[in-house]
Design a protein around this motif. Sequence first.
Motif, PDB file in Angstrom:
ATOM      1  N   LEU A 142      38.294  49.167  55.491  1.00 56.61           N
ATOM      2  CA  LEU A 142      38.578  48.520  54.213  1.00 56.61           C
ATOM      3  C   LEU A 142      39.653  47.449  54.337  1.00 56.61           C
ATOM      4  CD1 LEU A 142      38.581  51.676  51.902  1.00 56.61           C
ATOM      5  CD2 LEU A 142      36.683  50.115  52.411  1.00 56.61           C
ATOM      6  N   LEU A 143      39.447  46.340  53.630  1.00 63.90           N
ATOM      7  CA  LEU A 143      40.442  45.293  53.529  1.00 63.90           C
ATOM      8  C   LEU A 143      41.576  45.768  52.624  1.00 63.90           C
ATOM      9  CD1 LEU A 143      41.352  42.278  53.908  1.00 63.90           C
ATOM     10  CD2 LEU A 143      39.949  41.760  51.897  1.00 63.90           C
ATOM     11  N   ASP A 144      42.795  45.362  52.948  1.00 60.46           N
ATOM     12  CA  ASP A 144      43.952  45.669  52.108  1.00 60.46           C
ATOM     13  C   ASP A 144      43.653  45.247  50.664  1.00 60.46           C
ATOM     14  OD1 ASP A 144      46.374  45.824  50.790  1.00 60.46           O
ATOM     15  OD2 ASP A 144      47.523  44.859  52.375  1.00 60.46           O
ATOM     16  N   PRO A 145      43.677  46.179  49.713  1.00 56.42           N
ATOM     17  CA  PRO A 145      43.309  45.834  48.333  1.00 56.42           C
ATOM     18  C   PRO A 145      44.227  44.816  47.676  1.00 56.42           C
ATOM     19  CG  PRO A 145      44.238  48.049  48.451  1.00 56.42           C
ATOM     20  CD  PRO A 145      44.026  47.601  49.855  1.00 56.42           C
ATOM     21  N   SER A 146      45.415  44.585  48.240  1.00 57.04           N
ATOM     22  CA  SER A 146      46.335  43.602  47.665  1.00 57.04           C
ATOM     23  C   SER A 146      45.982  42.169  48.064  1.00 57.04           C
ATOM     24  CB  SER A 146      47.776  43.905  48.104  1.00 57.04           C
ATOM     25  OG  SER A 146      47.931  43.736  49.503  1.00 57.04           O
ATOM     26  N   VAL A 147      45.024  42.004  48.995  1.00 59.35           N
ATOM     27  CA  VAL A 147      44.653  40.666  49.463  1.00 59.35           C
ATOM     28  C   VAL A 147      43.718  40.010  48.447  1.00 59.35           C
ATOM     29  CG1 VAL A 147      43.450  39.370  51.269  1.00 59.35           C
ATOM     30  CG2 VAL A 147      44.925  41.297  51.887  1.00 59.35           C
ATOM     31  N   GLU A 148      44.026  38.777  48.085  1.00 56.62           N
ATOM     32  CA  GLU A 148      43.163  38.018  47.178  1.00 56.62           C
ATOM     33  C   GLU A 148      41.905  37.579  47.918  1.00 56.62           C
ATOM     34  OE1 GLU A 148      43.144  33.803  44.621  1.00 56.62           O
ATOM     35  OE2 GLU A 148      44.906  34.384  45.823  1.00 56.62           O
ATOM     36  N   VAL A 149      40.744  37.756  47.268  1.00 61.15           N
ATOM     37  CA  VAL A 149      39.462  37.377  47.873  1.00 61.15           C
ATOM     38  C   VAL A 149      38.767  36.361  46.981  1.00 61.15           C
ATOM     39  CG1 VAL A 149      37.210  38.177  48.683  1.00 61.15           C
ATOM     40  CG2 VAL A 149      39.223  39.652  48.947  1.00 61.15           C
TER      41      VAL A 149
END
Length: 259
Positions: free
Chosen positions: A244-251
Motif C-alpha cells: 500500500l502507498l502511504d495514505p498521506s501521499v497526494e495522488v
Amino acid sequence: MKVEHKCPWALFVLLLAAMLLCAGCSGQPSAPPVEEDPQEVVVEPGHIPETPPAGQEGAAEDGSNASGEEEEVSPFVDKGESSTTEDLDANLKQIESYYFEQNIPYVDGHIYMQIWYKDGLMKVVTSVGGYGLSEYYYDYKEQTVINYAPGSGTPAMRLPFDPGNPDAPDNPKLQNYLECTASGFESIDRQTCMILDTVEGSKLWVSTATGFPLLVYYEVSLVVFWSVLYINIRMNTVKDEELLLDPSVEVVDYSGSQF
C-alpha cells in the motif's frame, strides 16, 4: 598435642557406598543414559522427504507432531530432474504472493529493484546506483499504476497500465511455462532448476522445488547480454500492508488517459 588428619578419600568411599546401598533398597530403576541428539539430515533439492506413517513416534494420526502442533505441509512438489513444464506450472499456481530483489546492470552502473506481489497488486521500488528512489504501485485488475518519487515534493500520479506492454515489470506469475521450451537442468543455490527458453527470447532457470525463477538471461542488443538473479525470495508470506502507498501521499488521477 598433635592431631593427625585422616585421609578424606576414606570418608568419600564410605559415603559413596552408603548412597549406592540406599539406591538399591529403594526398588526404583536407575535413569537410562541420555542419548545424544541425532545429527540433522539434510535433504538435497530435487528429493521429496519421506513422511513417517501415522502412528509412528513423532507423528500423530491428526497430522500433528509430538508437541501437539500441526506440521506445515508444503504446497509444492519437487520432482527434481524428472520435472516437466506441467510440474513447474502446477507449482507456480501454488504461489499466492511473493517478494524478490534484483540488481539489473546497465552501462554505467545498476538498477536495484524490490518487488512485492499479492492478489493482483504489485509494488516496485527502484533506485539507480543508490540514488533516485522511485515507487510504483500496479493494479492488474484496474490496469492502473501509481508513480511516486519520495522526497521530491511532488504528488503521485495514477496512470493507465497495460500488463501486456513490453515495458511492464517482470511478473513471474504471468509466465506461461507450457509455452516454453526446456533445454536441460542446472543447479543454482543448491536448487535444481529447469532451463527454459521463453517465447519472448529470454532464458529462465526455474526452481523445480517451487516453480519460481532464480535466474533470467536475456539479450539487450546484438552485443549486450544480461544475466539477472532473483534474490532474497519470499513466497506466500507477503502482507497486504506491504503493497500500500502511504495514505498521506497526494495522488493525481490521470488513469482516464488513453494508452
